[in-house]
Design a protein around this motif. Structure first.
Motif, PDB file in Angstrom:
ATOM      1  N   ALA C 262      47.231  51.265  99.601  1.00 47.79           N
ATOM      2  CA  ALA C 262      48.377  52.251 100.225  1.00 47.79           C
ATOM      3  C   ALA C 262      48.068  53.669  99.387  1.00 47.79           C
ATOM      4  CB  ALA C 262      49.644  51.928  99.817  1.00 47.79           C
ATOM      5  N   VAL C 263      48.425  54.762 100.163  1.00 39.54           N
ATOM      6  CA  VAL C 263      47.914  55.872  99.380  1.00 39.54           C
ATOM      7  C   VAL C 263      49.335  56.687  99.175  1.00 39.54           C
ATOM      8  CG1 VAL C 263      47.301  58.347  99.739  1.00 39.54           C
ATOM      9  CG2 VAL C 263      45.949  56.531 100.850  1.00 39.54           C
ATOM     10  N   LEU C 264      49.648  56.932  97.684  1.00 39.09           N
ATOM     11  CA  LEU C 264      50.829  57.508  97.277  1.00 39.09           C
ATOM     12  C   LEU C 264      50.706  58.967  97.195  1.00 39.09           C
ATOM     13  CD1 LEU C 264      51.969  55.378  94.323  1.00 39.09           C
ATOM     14  CD2 LEU C 264      53.113  55.484  96.434  1.00 39.09           C
ATOM     15  N   SER C 265      51.673  59.745  97.798  1.00 38.39           N
ATOM     16  CA  SER C 265      51.715  61.298  97.466  1.00 38.39           C
ATOM     17  C   SER C 265      52.056  61.568  96.224  1.00 38.39           C
ATOM     18  CB  SER C 265      52.421  61.901  98.619  1.00 38.39           C
ATOM     19  OG  SER C 265      53.788  61.494  98.240  1.00 38.39           O
ATOM     20  N   ALA C 266      51.911  62.719  95.760  1.00 41.02           N
ATOM     21  CA  ALA C 266      52.365  63.284  94.412  1.00 41.02           C
ATOM     22  C   ALA C 266      53.791  62.871  94.271  1.00 41.02           C
ATOM     23  CB  ALA C 266      51.991  64.608  94.220  1.00 41.02           C
ATOM     24  N   ARG C 267      54.635  62.952  95.252  1.00 44.56           N
ATOM     25  CA  ARG C 267      56.001  62.884  95.578  1.00 44.56           C
ATOM     26  C   ARG C 267      56.255  61.515  95.199  1.00 44.56           C
ATOM     27  NH1 ARG C 267      58.023  67.169 100.236  1.00 44.56           N
ATOM     28  NH2 ARG C 267      56.887  68.885  99.392  1.00 44.56           N
ATOM     29  N   LEU C 269      54.295  59.023  94.130  1.00 44.18           N
ATOM     30  CA  LEU C 269      53.859  58.552  92.799  1.00 44.18           C
ATOM     31  C   LEU C 269      55.159  58.982  91.828  1.00 44.18           C
ATOM     32  CD1 LEU C 269      51.965  57.261  90.905  1.00 44.18           C
ATOM     33  CD2 LEU C 269      50.861  59.611  90.713  1.00 44.18           C
ATOM     34  N   VAL C 272      57.991  56.567  92.392  1.00 47.30           N
ATOM     35  CA  VAL C 272      57.537  55.261  92.003  1.00 47.30           C
ATOM     36  C   VAL C 272      57.879  55.179  90.236  1.00 47.30           C
ATOM     37  CG1 VAL C 272      55.763  53.541  91.307  1.00 47.30           C
ATOM     38  CG2 VAL C 272      56.097  54.486  93.783  1.00 47.30           C
ATOM     39  N   LYS C 273      57.576  56.190  89.584  1.00 46.07           N
ATOM     40  CA  LYS C 273      57.666  56.279  88.356  1.00 46.07           C
ATOM     41  C   LYS C 273      59.151  56.088  87.954  1.00 46.07           C
ATOM     42  CE  LYS C 273      53.367  58.700  87.119  1.00 46.07           C
ATOM     43  NZ  LYS C 273      52.706  60.036  86.942  1.00 46.07           N
ATOM     44  N   MET C 275      61.492  55.209  89.711  1.00 46.56           N
ATOM     45  CA  MET C 275      62.243  53.818  90.224  1.00 46.56           C
ATOM     46  C   MET C 275      61.702  52.952  88.858  1.00 46.56           C
ATOM     47  SD  MET C 275      61.084  53.941  94.037  1.00 46.56           S
ATOM     48  CE  MET C 275      61.589  52.405  94.726  1.00 46.56           C
ATOM     49  N   LEU C 276      60.495  52.633  88.449  1.00 51.23           N
ATOM     50  CA  LEU C 276      60.105  51.931  87.369  1.00 51.23           C
ATOM     51  C   LEU C 276      60.944  52.264  86.074  1.00 51.23           C
ATOM     52  CD1 LEU C 276      56.275  51.624  87.931  1.00 51.23           C
ATOM     53  CD2 LEU C 276      57.889  49.955  88.398  1.00 51.23           C
ATOM     54  N   GLU C 292      58.755  60.587 106.046  1.00 53.20           N
ATOM     55  CA  GLU C 292      57.919  60.210 105.071  1.00 53.20           C
ATOM     56  C   GLU C 292      58.515  59.085 104.195  1.00 53.20           C
ATOM     57  OE1 GLU C 292      56.585  64.095 103.313  1.00 53.20           O
ATOM     58  OE2 GLU C 292      55.888  63.099 101.718  1.00 53.20           O
ATOM     59  N   MET C 299      56.353  50.834 102.788  1.00 55.22           N
ATOM     60  CA  MET C 299      55.256  50.368 102.067  1.00 55.22           C
ATOM     61  C   MET C 299      55.628  49.264 100.918  1.00 55.22           C
ATOM     62  SD  MET C 299      52.962  52.694  99.904  1.00 55.22           S
ATOM     63  CE  MET C 299      54.107  52.718  98.445  1.00 55.22           C
ATOM     64  N   LEU C 300      56.776  49.816 100.115  1.00 55.22           N
ATOM     65  CA  LEU C 300      57.097  49.082  99.040  1.00 55.22           C
ATOM     66  C   LEU C 300      58.016  47.779  99.346  1.00 55.22           C
ATOM     67  CD1 LEU C 300      58.461  51.645  96.816  1.00 55.22           C
ATOM     68  CD2 LEU C 300      56.450  50.684  96.632  1.00 55.22           C
TER      69      LEU C 300
END
Lengths: 302, 302, 302, 302
Positions: C262-267, C269, C272-273, C275-276, C292, C299-300
């Motif tokens: 999967a491709v993550l955009s800068a946004r 990514l 995700v950070k 959320m983690l 988007e 995807m998640l």
């Protein structure tokens, strides 16, 4: 970088004569036209021509007759959609022509990108100038100890001085002999196409390079990346600054989806899901190799 | 060809708004911009954008800073030299973007030229218009009896009438069913990406097509040739007329060295030398096959 | 799919005559050679030739003289490294040649991938067979209501029956007239290059298609994707099965890093950070558009 | 040229292990496989893999299922027809993969041919060998006095000796410093990607180069030509000898229609017709420039 007075005069003259056109015009790019942006010690990048703007991308995507009546905000949304979904052909509808002066070893990396048009200064036909790339001290880096294809710290003073001295004197001597070999004063004079073989890879060459926006983005993604060699990365960064003014929506989408984005493998995606579900994932439980895990972790920490 | 009033208004608006640019401008091409040149019964070609002019070719060949001080006559001589000696890269420094409306079977031939950028109207996403190519009577030709890949005489009246009737009625019926299949009135409505399969190859499609001048010349040499299918040749000829106004020196060299020139094989060259030395050469003594000799003879007679 | 007895005999003969070679041989691919894998109702894909294997990829990456003494496990690791870091040129060192029979509307999508070599059956020169793609009932889908470029549910029985009837009868009538137009019985006979325009886009054509492994992976990533049109996806899936047997390490890396990744955009990514780190991120706080965010969430979740 | 015993052993091993394949096999090319043909003082060309043979060209042109029942003589005739009429796609169905060792300044000319796949030995990652091209005395030519892009006579003894001495000593010193710069003995050691910039353009590099037969013929036509630089021409000639054994019909057609043929401009064709009609044509009455007329005359005299 040094332009001769004649070269500067030619550039000034070109910038002093606006003409009328019915074509799409990008004001942001007009401001850059012909100007030489210095790169490294003697190099430059300058825009010689361009075709299209942000609107040209969406116009091609819609195969429309004119600019249409769509609001600008729609253009931006459509451009982001096209970039996100890998619809590359509308971006191919913009074209850029650059004049670049660059060291030969950089040119050799650059030319690997084959989907572009190139006209290089011919050393079979013409005589190369006495201009060599000599790195700044902070760019004089040691071989990386963790990565065969990378750099570590800058060299210490004495070692750096020794290297610089060699680079300068070897280049100077090679060029002296080049000149003496091709000279026809009191001798036949070696063919230029042969004499050039004595010149080192840090001599500067020049070319016209023309590429469409899709393939330019591909070049920039690889060459403006932190893993690219510094000496080509500075060219890529100079070009990024121009493209940002030329097609601001497209460049912004490129930054978000390509330059600043990240690619997750199937394993990486699975790990992210497990981590979001609360599991503590380690390299051992990730299914990844050590190298892969290091890159994965640094992406999430970075 | 029919443009809707909205399309014509968009074109008119684009032509009414000249802007200032510092780029190379070709006055000859500005006169063509956006106008739709009719081709076949519903098709057209129109220039949407261009990059460069004759001077841009020589500027790239010289990798120069500006237009230089060379006289225009030098430009023409250099362009002829470049064309004669197959130096193709300077011609790649000019770029053309066209909007073309054309029957699908013509598009299928055209797309074989791979070194171009294309954005086609999507029949997955959009609904195609009810427009079909129906040949004029004099273009309704019989299969050639001497050439498997060619045409002979125009069909006679009765046979022609029968063919035209079939072409029209089959296309009309197919389009009626296409519309009924995708309709959502009282039914689910078939996906567009499926319904399009019912449409015949003479339906019109549209695309944006962008190509550099070198590859455009290659396209024109093959498709403006007498052996090309008439329906693509008329597009090539319409483009030739534009290119002639855009880059007159380059086009003139193309006409002389490519379009109007001829290629001699080693055997053909040998025969010409023998003939110039006074020998009477026949197919039997030429070393050529019958087909080759026929082409060779017609070249020298033509 | 129907091969004539003559065609099957030719295939059988080719498979019955192994010869000696010094080249790299992929046993997995030898088992596929020449066999026709059925796709859709009358189509097929068959391997006509191939160049290289997994070892050829690493051999080129190392620019080595032979296979070297590296263990196989190293080959797999290197291939995964090359794929992960977008080193595409070693994958270009493998080449595949296919013979494909496919409906014209599928061929039109396929041909957009320009970095391949193609030889298509010529309808200017030859007569097309009476074979049309008629979808299976479960492939006869309605237009998607959420996506302009997609499909929804299968059509209901009565509507489906009507559509199938039209597809069959229109194709049949068009082909009857095609035959009558080109017939020279008691008439001149229309040129084949013209008569073909009456044929619908579901008629089958054939071509030889040759591509390197890097560009093939690009094709497969886009066309084996769930968003690709079903009728081209089945071809891509048939090719995937062959490639898996041909270059198992490369295919496995492709599956992990491209197909299943999967491709993550800068946004994306950044989200995700967050959320983690425990934050609850919503579309409103994500900085993404609704479209988007929907893709990001699926995807998640997926 | 020097292969190390290890390299020779790898080559010998590869040649000692024939395997079975169902693919098209060219016996002529099998005899060349893996062997290193020496070129210049340290370079070579060797075939690493190939795809297809003469029959593969006609099979693709016919889009056929097998080899068909056509006689071999038909194959040759069809291949000549395809070459004469610029049907290039069937020739693209054959592919060649070479391993080449060549001086950097030759590599820089070679790489301009963009329609090929390349994997070059990486001087970012690896250390280059101490091997430089030093011309034989008879290849040490003066600049041409009639052609800016060409060579004249060989240099006289004393001048030649001086040139050779410089080429050798400058290369040697540059390599000594290269080694000392990257050494980590008692110092950090300069990054390889930087140190390489000190090396001259006559150092040898290596690459894997893969190309289809059509594009290879284009490369050979330009580079096996008398006007090509000697140092690339010898590579082209070595490749010609291999291709002749690989696809004898195609190579013979290439020799007749391309290598040994000639292109007449429209003006040139007109002049030939006038001369055949008995007229004495001079440069003044030819409509050609002096340069063009000189080339035209030498073609008819040559």
């Amino acid at each position: 970088m040094t332009l001769t007075p004649e070269q500067q005069a030619e550039i000034d003259e070109l910038r002093s004569q606006p003409r009328q056109t019915l074509r799409a015009v990008s004001e942001g790019m007009e401001a850059h036209l012909y100007k030489a942006v210095p790169v490294l010690d003697h190099g430059f990048v300058r825009v010689v021509d361009y075709m299209g703007d942000d609107a040209a991308i969406t116009q091609a995507a819609r195969v429309s007759y004119g600019r249409g009546t769509k609001a600008v905000s729609n253009d931006e949304g459509l451009i982001r959609y096209l970039m996100r979904h890998w619809h590359s052909t509308p971006f191919e509808m913009c074209e850029l022509k650059l004049h670049v002066k660059l060291p030969v070893f950089v040119a050799r990396q650059w030319i690997r990108h084959r989907t572009a048009n190139v006209n290089e200064y011919s050393a079979r036909y013409s005589i190369l100038d006495r201009e060599f790339y000599i790195p700044e001290p902070d760019a004089l880096a040691a071989q990386s100890v963790v990565n065969n294809q990378g750099r570590g710290e800058a060299l210490s003073g004495e070692e750096a001085a020794r290297v610089l001295e060699w680079l300068k004197s070897d280049a100077g001597r090679a060029y002296d002999h080049y000149q003496e070999m091709i000279s026809t004063e009191g001798q036949q004079g070696l063919a230029r196409e042969l004499a050039r073989m004595n010149l080192p890879a840090n001599i500067y060459t020049q070319w016209y390079w023309k590429v469409d926006l899709h393939n330019l983005f591909h070049f920039l993604r690889l060459r403006a990346d932190a893993h690219a060699q510094y000496e080509i990365r500075v060219y890529a960064e100079a070009i990024c600054a121009m493209v940002k003014d030329w097609v601001p929506f497209a460049y912004s989408a490129f930054e978000d989806y390509r330059l600043g984005g990240a690619v997750l493998s199937a394993r990486g995606l699975e790990c992210v899901k497990r981590m979001l579900a609360g599991e503590e994932v380690t390299q051992e439980t990730s299914g990844m190799s050590k190298g892969e895990w290091r890159e994965f972790s640094s992406m999430l920490d970075g």
